[in-house]
Design a protein around this motif. Structure first.
Motif, PDB file in Angstrom:
ATOM      1  N   LEU A  43       0.725  -0.659  -0.013  1.00 16.31           N
ATOM      2  CA  LEU A  43       0.200   0.125   0.398  1.00 16.31           C
ATOM      3  C   LEU A  43       0.935   1.208   0.377  1.00 16.31           C
ATOM      4  O   LEU A  43       1.949   0.977   1.018  1.00 16.31           O
ATOM      5  N   ASP A  44       0.316   2.438  -0.927  1.00 15.25           N
ATOM      6  CA  ASP A  44       1.121   3.473  -0.721  1.00 15.25           C
ATOM      7  C   ASP A  44       0.625   4.388   0.054  1.00 15.25           C
ATOM      8  O   ASP A  44      -0.612   3.822   0.446  1.00 15.25           O
ATOM      9  N   ALA A  45       1.338   5.766   1.383  1.00 14.81           N
ATOM     10  CA  ALA A  45       0.433   6.345   2.031  1.00 14.81           C
ATOM     11  C   ALA A  45      -0.743   6.449   1.865  1.00 14.81           C
ATOM     12  O   ALA A  45      -1.884   6.378   2.515  1.00 14.81           O
ATOM     13  N   ALA A  46      -1.534   6.394   1.080  1.00 18.73           N
ATOM     14  CA  ALA A  46      -2.348   7.784   0.370  1.00 18.73           C
ATOM     15  C   ALA A  46      -3.064   6.520   0.706  1.00 18.73           C
ATOM     16  O   ALA A  46      -4.058   6.927   1.022  1.00 18.73           O
ATOM     17  N   ASP A  47      -2.809   5.116  -0.390  1.00 21.29           N
ATOM     18  CA  ASP A  47      -4.118   4.260  -0.204  1.00 21.29           C
ATOM     19  C   ASP A  47      -4.469   3.758   0.955  1.00 21.29           C
ATOM     20  O   ASP A  47      -5.402   3.088   1.344  1.00 21.29           O
ATOM     21  N   PHE A  48      -3.267   3.755   2.120  1.00 19.51           N
ATOM     22  CA  PHE A  48      -3.200   3.132   3.536  1.00 19.51           C
ATOM     23  C   PHE A  48      -4.700   4.184   4.010  1.00 19.51           C
ATOM     24  O   PHE A  48      -5.245   3.540   4.843  1.00 19.51           O
ATOM     25  N   ARG A  49      -4.270   6.075   3.924  1.00 23.66           N
ATOM     26  CA  ARG A  49      -4.992   6.148   5.141  1.00 23.66           C
ATOM     27  C   ARG A  49      -6.798   6.279   3.714  1.00 23.66           C
ATOM     28  O   ARG A  49      -7.766   6.374   4.766  1.00 23.66           O
ATOM     29  N   ASP A  50      -6.817   6.000   2.949  1.00 21.03           N
ATOM     30  CA  ASP A  50      -8.415   5.682   2.132  1.00 21.03           C
ATOM     31  C   ASP A  50      -9.016   4.165   2.902  1.00 21.03           C
ATOM     32  O   ASP A  50      -9.838   4.170   2.695  1.00 21.03           O
ATOM     33  N   ARG A  51      -8.071   3.428   2.984  1.00 20.77           N
ATOM     34  CA  ARG A  51      -8.721   2.312   3.726  1.00 20.77           C
ATOM     35  C   ARG A  51      -8.078   2.394   5.194  1.00 20.77           C
ATOM     36  O   ARG A  51      -8.790   1.435   5.826  1.00 20.77           O
TER      37      ARG A  51
END
Ligand SMILES: CC(C)(COP(=O)(O)OP(=O)(O)OC[C@H]1O[C@@H](n2cnc3c(N)ncnc32)[C@H](O)[C@@H]1OP(=O)(O)O)[C@@H](O)C(=O)NCCC(=O)NCCS
Length: 193
Positions: free
Chosen positions: A8-16
């Motif tokens: 996961l990149d950090a933005a993806d992580f924040r979305d999830r």
């Protein structure tokens, strides 16, 4: 149900984030209210130097029409350890009384959780191995609650990957439970599970 392991990149992580926190509270047996109280900290972690994350997703039933990922069922993340971080300072305090210091070059494994319905199938091992595979640091450190005879999945997983003791029965501020701090040099040899 099949799962797929993905970085996961950090933005993806924040979305999830809500899903990842849901897995965390279920895995740790914490009440659901903890999701809200940890959200800001996890968000802030994702902005730290050297953050990286890996997640496991169920593969969706209808791939052609639906989304390419199903629900998130496991999460693992960490970042480069550095002075000034709460965990760094807490562990350093414990080491000081033994005339020891933290290494200058380590990655902190901050969170590793697998949804209870998916535990015991090798997902945690795969997640951790993937997380560690491209870390540039010389070692990885983590803390985990002490349990009688090291008798849980987390302890078995860490021991099977060669983690050794740095501190035992360490008390973190604000938590009544004793913790172990464990470390392992990197890279992991390929042949180890
Ligand atoms: C700890 C946790 C992430 C492990 O994930 P998992 O997907 O269940 O773990 P895996 O199936 O990959 O591996 C652990 C199991 O494989 C076994 N295993 C791993 N490597 C092995 C090896 N080389 N040889 C034999 N057995 C091995 C372990 O015995 C363990 O079995 P158990 O779960 O029945 O005790 C998961 O159990 C969890 O989320 N626990 C609750 C939250 C938690 O404690 N997180 C860590 C906080 S520090």
């Amino acid at each position: 149900m099949d799962t797929v392991i993905t970085r996961l990149d950090a933005a993806d992580f924040r979305d999830r984030l809500p899903e990842a926190l849901g897995v965390y509270v279920d895995a740790m047996g914490y009440p659901r209210q903890v999701i809200r109280s940890r959200a800001a900290a996890w968000m802030e972690h994702s902005r730290r130097d050297g953050w990286s994350g890996v997640a496991a997703f169920e593969t969706p039933r209808r791939r052609l029409l639906g989304p390419s990922r199903g629900p998130l069922v496991a999460i693992c993340y960490g970042y480069r350890g550095a002075p000034g971080q709460w965990w760094y300072e807490q562990v350093s305090q414990g080491l000081r009384s033994r005339d020891l210091t933290l290494p200058e070059d380590y990655v902190e494994l901050t969170e590793l959780h697998v949804a209870p319905s998916h535990q015991g199938r090798g997902i945690g091992t795969q997640l951790l191995r993937t997380f560690l595979a491209d870390r540039p640091e010389g070692s990885v450190l983590l803390s985990t609650p002490e349990v009688q005879e090291e008798n849980n999945g987390a302890w078995r997983l860490y021991r099977s990957l060669g983690f050794s003791d740095v501190l035992r029965s360490h008390r973190f501020e604000g938590d009544a439970r004793p913790f172990a701090v464990l470390s392992r040099s990197l890279p992991l040899p390929d042949q180890e599970r």
